[in-house]
Scaffold this motif. Structure first.
Motif, PDB file in Angstrom:
ATOM      1  N   SER A 257      59.964  14.112 -21.035  1.00 16.50           N
ATOM      2  CA  SER A 257      60.358  12.712 -21.182  1.00 16.50           C
ATOM      3  C   SER A 257      59.547  11.753 -20.310  1.00 16.50           C
ATOM      4  O   SER A 257      59.671  10.539 -20.462  1.00 16.50           O
ATOM      5  N   TYR A 258      58.731  12.299 -19.423  1.00 15.67           N
ATOM      6  CA  TYR A 258      57.880  11.420 -18.612  1.00 15.67           C
ATOM      7  C   TYR A 258      56.706  12.219 -18.064  1.00 15.67           C
ATOM      8  O   TYR A 258      56.658  13.454 -18.144  1.00 15.67           O
TER       9      TYR A 258
ATOM     10  N   THR B  96      56.685   7.129 -26.309  1.00 13.59           N
ATOM     11  CA  THR B  96      58.028   6.935 -25.745  1.00 13.59           C
ATOM     12  C   THR B  96      58.142   7.537 -24.347  1.00 13.59           C
ATOM     13  O   THR B  96      59.164   7.338 -23.666  1.00 13.59           O
TER      14      THR B  96
ATOM     15  N   ALA C  21      57.746   7.964 -20.389  1.00 15.90           N
ATOM     16  CA  ALA C  21      57.608   7.079 -19.234  1.00 15.90           C
ATOM     17  C   ALA C  21      56.495   7.609 -18.335  1.00 15.90           C
ATOM     18  O   ALA C  21      56.131   8.779 -18.384  1.00 15.90           O
TER      19      ALA C  21
ATOM     20  N   SER D 245      51.633  -0.186 -18.395  1.00 19.65           N
ATOM     21  CA  SER D 245      52.412  -1.343 -18.814  1.00 19.65           C
ATOM     22  C   SER D 245      51.643  -2.177 -19.844  1.00 19.65           C
ATOM     23  O   SER D 245      52.232  -2.709 -20.796  1.00 19.65           O
TER      24      SER D 245
ATOM     25  N   LEU E  78      53.783   1.132 -22.423  1.00 15.62           N
ATOM     26  CA  LEU E  78      54.521   2.302 -21.951  1.00 15.62           C
ATOM     27  C   LEU E  78      55.536   1.898 -20.882  1.00 15.62           C
ATOM     28  O   LEU E  78      55.346   0.917 -20.163  1.00 15.62           O
ATOM     29  N   ARG E  79      56.592   2.667 -20.775  1.00 16.14           N
ATOM     30  CA  ARG E  79      57.573   2.423 -19.728  1.00 16.14           C
ATOM     31  C   ARG E  79      57.008   2.908 -18.400  1.00 16.14           C
ATOM     32  O   ARG E  79      56.507   4.025 -18.288  1.00 16.14           O
ATOM     33  N   VAL E  80      57.073   2.071 -17.390  1.00 17.32           N
ATOM     34  CA  VAL E  80      56.583   2.462 -16.066  1.00 17.32           C
ATOM     35  C   VAL E  80      57.756   2.553 -15.098  1.00 17.32           C
ATOM     36  O   VAL E  80      58.714   1.769 -15.177  1.00 17.32           O
ATOM     37  N   VAL E  81      57.678   3.513 -14.194  1.00 16.37           N
ATOM     38  CA  VAL E  81      58.747   3.754 -13.220  1.00 16.37           C
ATOM     39  C   VAL E  81      58.119   3.823 -11.835  1.00 16.37           C
ATOM     40  O   VAL E  81      57.263   4.672 -11.564  1.00 16.37           O
TER      41      VAL E  81
ATOM     42  N   THR F 276      65.493   8.486 -16.975  1.00 14.57           N
ATOM     43  CA  THR F 276      65.402   8.731 -18.413  1.00 14.57           C
ATOM     44  C   THR F 276      66.750   8.561 -19.100  1.00 14.57           C
ATOM     45  O   THR F 276      66.802   8.439 -20.329  1.00 14.57           O
TER      46      THR F 276
ATOM     47  N   ALA G  11      65.360   1.230 -20.402  1.00 12.81           N
ATOM     48  CA  ALA G  11      64.106   0.800 -19.752  1.00 12.81           C
ATOM     49  C   ALA G  11      64.233  -0.629 -19.251  1.00 12.81           C
ATOM     50  O   ALA G  11      64.950  -1.435 -19.817  1.00 12.81           O
TER      51      ALA G  11
END
Length: 256
Positions: A107-108, A139, A141, A155, A159-162, A252, A256
């Protein structure tokens, strides 16, 4: 009540060589950065790691690295865009296969070691990692250092950034991590680690090696699985989160 992810590196054993206490650590964390075979981990280790994560309800992340088993992925490799992109794709596909067999999915993504540090400033390599993620599964992260080129590039393509902070590493004044070759780079005292986590949760930033305060806003806190006493450290971090009125949950599992 603050909600924070607690991540750690898993699956770094290789053949007869055992590194870390994965079965104990998986019970404490909420996200597992599982080695993909390039810096550590063999196919059976990857499979067991995914099974452990699924059994504990922990999110699976691909910890991708340079092709550097001998150096544990902690040596910079001047790989081209194409080579690095395809190496990352290879690692993603391998781990995701084992994750799906175990009943879950990757998932990431989080870079490991020298690659983690390189993509803070190395634009071509940051773009290569991001292109691999976007191509494989947009999808997913991307977990990384706040302000890094990696997160900026991720970004920029949607894309999702964490943002990530470290419980057990010493920071420098510019928000980077003190090189492991320097004394005090890895924190091992549970009390000091717990205090760094308390400051992070309170929004007070962390104390850099020169005594200055570095502001950090993180959604995930990392504990290194190969640090001596990693399980005890992870438990101390989790206890500090609870004592601060927070709770541990993988990013996750949140919007987001």
């Amino acid at each position: 009540m603050p909600v924070i992810d607690l991540n750690a590196d898993l699956g770094e054993s290789f053949g007869r060589w055992t590194l870390g206490e994965d079965a104990a650590l998986i019970e404490v964390i909420s996200s597992a950065n599982i080695a993909c075979g390039f810096h550590a981990g063999d196919p059976s280790t990857l499979r067991r790691s995914c099974e452990l994560a699924v059994g504990a309800g922990v999110a699976i992340g691909a910890q991708v690295a340079y092709r550097d088993l001998a150096g544990f992925g902690r040596r910079f490799i001047d790989a081209s865009f194409t080579e690095l992109r395809d190496d990352v794709l290879y690692q993603l596909g391998a781990l995701d296969g084992f994750a799906r067999i175990a009943g879950s999915r990757v998932s990431y993504l989080k870079p490991h070691g020298a690659l983690y540090h390189a993509v803070v400033h190395h634009q071509e390599q940051a773009k290569a990692v991001v292109d691999a993620v976007r191509t494989y599964d947009p999808t997913l992260a991307v977990l990384g250092l706040p302000g890094s080129l990696l997160l900026q590039e991720a970004s920029a393509v949607g894309l999702r950034v964490v943002n990530e902070a470290f419980a057990d590493r010493q920071y420098t004044a510019d928000g980077g991590l003190l090189a492991r070759s320097e004394p005090g780079a890895v924190l091992t005292e549970p009390a000091r680690i717990a205090e760094q986590v308390r400051r992070l949760l309170a929004g007070e930033g962390v104390i850099a090696d020169d005594g200055s305060v570095v502001a950090l806003n993180a959604e995930s806190i990392c504990v290194h699985g190969d640090t001596p006493g990693a399980v005890g450290i992870a438990r101390a971090v989790r206890q500090r989160i609870s004592a601060s009125g927070g709770r541990v949950q993988s990013f996750t599992d949140r919007p987001a």
